[in-house]
Design a protein around this motif. Sequence first.
Motif, PDB file in Angstrom:
ATOM      1  N   VAL A 254     -31.109 -29.214  -3.194  1.00 22.02           N
ATOM      2  CA  VAL A 254     -31.873 -29.838  -4.285  1.00 22.02           C
ATOM      3  C   VAL A 254     -32.914 -28.838  -4.789  1.00 22.02           C
ATOM      4  O   VAL A 254     -33.712 -28.305  -3.999  1.00 22.02           O
ATOM      5  CB  VAL A 254     -32.591 -31.131  -3.798  1.00 22.02           C
ATOM      6  CG1 VAL A 254     -33.388 -31.762  -4.937  1.00 22.02           C
ATOM      7  CG2 VAL A 254     -31.588 -32.115  -3.215  1.00 22.02           C
ATOM      8  N   ASP A 258     -33.959 -29.839 -10.492  1.00 23.94           N
ATOM      9  CA  ASP A 258     -33.272 -31.138 -10.348  1.00 23.94           C
ATOM     10  C   ASP A 258     -34.301 -32.273 -10.309  1.00 23.94           C
ATOM     11  O   ASP A 258     -34.120 -33.319 -10.921  1.00 23.94           O
ATOM     12  CB  ASP A 258     -32.461 -31.215  -9.031  1.00 23.94           C
ATOM     13  CG  ASP A 258     -31.305 -30.225  -8.986  1.00 23.94           C
ATOM     14  OD1 ASP A 258     -30.821 -29.834 -10.057  1.00 23.94           O
ATOM     15  OD2 ASP A 258     -30.907 -29.846  -7.859  1.00 23.94           O
ATOM     16  N   ALA A 262     -34.774 -35.171 -13.116  1.00 23.70           N
ATOM     17  CA  ALA A 262     -34.559 -36.569 -12.712  1.00 23.70           C
ATOM     18  C   ALA A 262     -35.779 -37.422 -13.077  1.00 23.70           C
ATOM     19  O   ALA A 262     -35.640 -38.510 -13.652  1.00 23.70           O
ATOM     20  CB  ALA A 262     -34.297 -36.637 -11.208  1.00 23.70           C
ATOM     21  N   TYR A 267     -35.766 -41.230 -12.950  1.00 23.59           N
ATOM     22  CA  TYR A 267     -35.101 -41.345 -11.649  1.00 23.59           C
ATOM     23  C   TYR A 267     -35.900 -40.614 -10.548  1.00 23.59           C
ATOM     24  O   TYR A 267     -36.751 -39.779 -10.841  1.00 23.59           O
ATOM     25  CB  TYR A 267     -33.699 -40.732 -11.700  1.00 23.59           C
ATOM     26  CG  TYR A 267     -32.733 -41.497 -12.566  1.00 23.59           C
ATOM     27  CD1 TYR A 267     -32.054 -42.600 -12.071  1.00 23.59           C
ATOM     28  CD2 TYR A 267     -32.507 -41.105 -13.894  1.00 23.59           C
ATOM     29  CE1 TYR A 267     -31.166 -43.304 -12.875  1.00 23.59           C
ATOM     30  CE2 TYR A 267     -31.619 -41.804 -14.699  1.00 23.59           C
ATOM     31  CZ  TYR A 267     -30.949 -42.915 -14.176  1.00 23.59           C
ATOM     32  OH  TYR A 267     -30.083 -43.610 -14.958  1.00 23.59           O
ATOM     33  N   ILE A 269     -34.949 -38.563  -6.759  1.00 22.03           N
ATOM     34  CA  ILE A 269     -33.817 -38.052  -5.960  1.00 22.03           C
ATOM     35  C   ILE A 269     -34.028 -38.405  -4.481  1.00 22.03           C
ATOM     36  O   ILE A 269     -35.101 -38.152  -3.914  1.00 22.03           O
ATOM     37  CB  ILE A 269     -33.661 -36.532  -6.135  1.00 22.03           C
ATOM     38  CG1 ILE A 269     -33.239 -36.252  -7.594  1.00 22.03           C
ATOM     39  CG2 ILE A 269     -32.645 -35.964  -5.153  1.00 22.03           C
ATOM     40  CD1 ILE A 269     -32.955 -34.797  -7.900  1.00 22.03           C
ATOM     41  N   ILE A 286     -26.778 -36.924  -1.968  1.00 23.12           N
ATOM     42  CA  ILE A 286     -28.022 -36.741  -2.709  1.00 23.12           C
ATOM     43  C   ILE A 286     -27.826 -37.499  -4.018  1.00 23.12           C
ATOM     44  O   ILE A 286     -26.918 -37.159  -4.789  1.00 23.12           O
ATOM     45  CB  ILE A 286     -28.269 -35.244  -3.024  1.00 23.12           C
ATOM     46  CG1 ILE A 286     -28.105 -34.389  -1.759  1.00 23.12           C
ATOM     47  CG2 ILE A 286     -29.610 -35.039  -3.712  1.00 23.12           C
ATOM     48  CD1 ILE A 286     -29.069 -34.654  -0.665  1.00 23.12           C
ATOM     49  N   LYS A 288     -29.429 -39.813  -7.536  1.00 18.80           N
ATOM     50  CA  LYS A 288     -30.551 -40.153  -8.425  1.00 18.80           C
ATOM     51  C   LYS A 288     -30.612 -41.674  -8.469  1.00 18.80           C
ATOM     52  O   LYS A 288     -29.611 -42.315  -8.809  1.00 18.80           O
ATOM     53  CB  LYS A 288     -30.274 -39.619  -9.840  1.00 18.80           C
ATOM     54  CG  LYS A 288     -30.442 -38.128  -9.954  1.00 18.80           C
ATOM     55  CD  LYS A 288     -30.614 -37.690 -11.397  1.00 18.80           C
ATOM     56  CE  LYS A 288     -29.347 -37.774 -12.198  1.00 18.80           C
ATOM     57  NZ  LYS A 288     -29.449 -37.213 -13.551  1.00 18.80           N
TER      58      LYS A 288
END
Length: 342
Positions: A254, A258, A262, A267, A269, A286, A288
């Motif tokens: 990650v 990312d 997100a 979102y 993660i 992994i 979202k």
Amino acid sequence: MIKRIKIVVIGFGSIGRALAKVIALKRKTINNKYGILIDVVGVVDSKGMALKADGFDEYELLKLCEVPRSGVNLFKPYAYQGVDLDVLYNSTQPDVHIELTPSEYSSGEPGISNIIYAINRGVHVVTANKAPLVLKYREIMSSALSKGVEIRFRATVLGGTPFIDTLMSLRSHDIERIEGILNATSNFILTEMHEKLVDFNEALRMAQALGVAEANPTLDVDGVDAAAKMVIISNILEKPLKIEEIYRESISRVTLRDIIDAVRQGYIIKSITFFDVRGGKASIKIVKIPKSDLFAQINGIMNGVRIRSDATEIVFIGRGGGGIETAHSILDDVISIALHYS
Ligand SMILES: NC(=O)c1ccc[n+]([C@@H]2O[C@H](COP(=O)([O-])OP(=O)(O)OC[C@H]3O[C@@H](n4cnc5c(N)ncnc54)[C@H](OP(=O)(O)O)[C@@H]3O)[C@@H](O)[C@H]2O)c1
């Protein structure tokens, strides 16, 4: 009438010491409440043992916690050089064996041999060590059944909560799906990445500095620990999985980019372990998830699990481990055994 329960503690690292402290603090209260007096008669680490057949008193238990790592063989006059289960059992005659050696997933040792030894001597077992259950659940349970001894392991999954006991108690339910945040270290690292906007390596360093991550963090960040927990769950549900059958994604992949992307999209993660019980498949992914999802609110070292059955949905949120929480889970298991057999 007071019932004395003699326990031996195999593995005297962070959990063994936390257990000794909690017993020193709560032994008298437990005796007053339940009529059970817990006597620690033996403590073992990788180099030696400290043995006292009539039980260490509260002061001695606290002094034992002050010996250096690998140092119980310095605890005079009770010290014994080397580890010898025959000597331990013959000199202390324990009722319950507490297995707190490291979880080692390639061989399961020394946990498997220790637990089988206890069963063959007719001694109940409480384990926080997951590896013997991950590798030999059925064999251990069937030997225990044939010898009439109990194996309890509440500390192994979501140890700060009675998750295992609840799962085992849902006897009339058809459990369809279990999903959750099962590893505190991974969840802590991902939370740090979101809150402090640092990359994986920086978040890992912070986790190591705080003692949340081990010097070698691979079991946690690569999902092995979460997979091990799901193997134990799958065995409880009689849909046994092997650890190598569980697909795993590591949180090390990650990136900060990312996380930022997100969050911009609403979102969070998370590393979530899924078990489709009917389909007999589990994975660690992994994912979202929307900020409004309950799992998005489970941060830092907290863990959470959702159980979905044909009848209901239940969510557990709590500490997955930690010395004091794990020690209480172990002690609850010891008290349950004592109450059951008194
Ligand atoms: N830490 C947690 O929050 C947590 C939560 C749930 C479950 N668990 C599980 O609980 C167990 C104990 O965890 P921990 O954090 O206390 O580990 P730890 O600090 O590494 O302690 C492990 C202990 O086992 C001893 N040991 C190693 N090999 C041995 C052998 N052959 N014979 C006898 N003793 C041996 C070690 O001896 P030395 O001291 O001589 O090295 C040490 O005392 C692990 O299986 C872990 O996965 C931990």
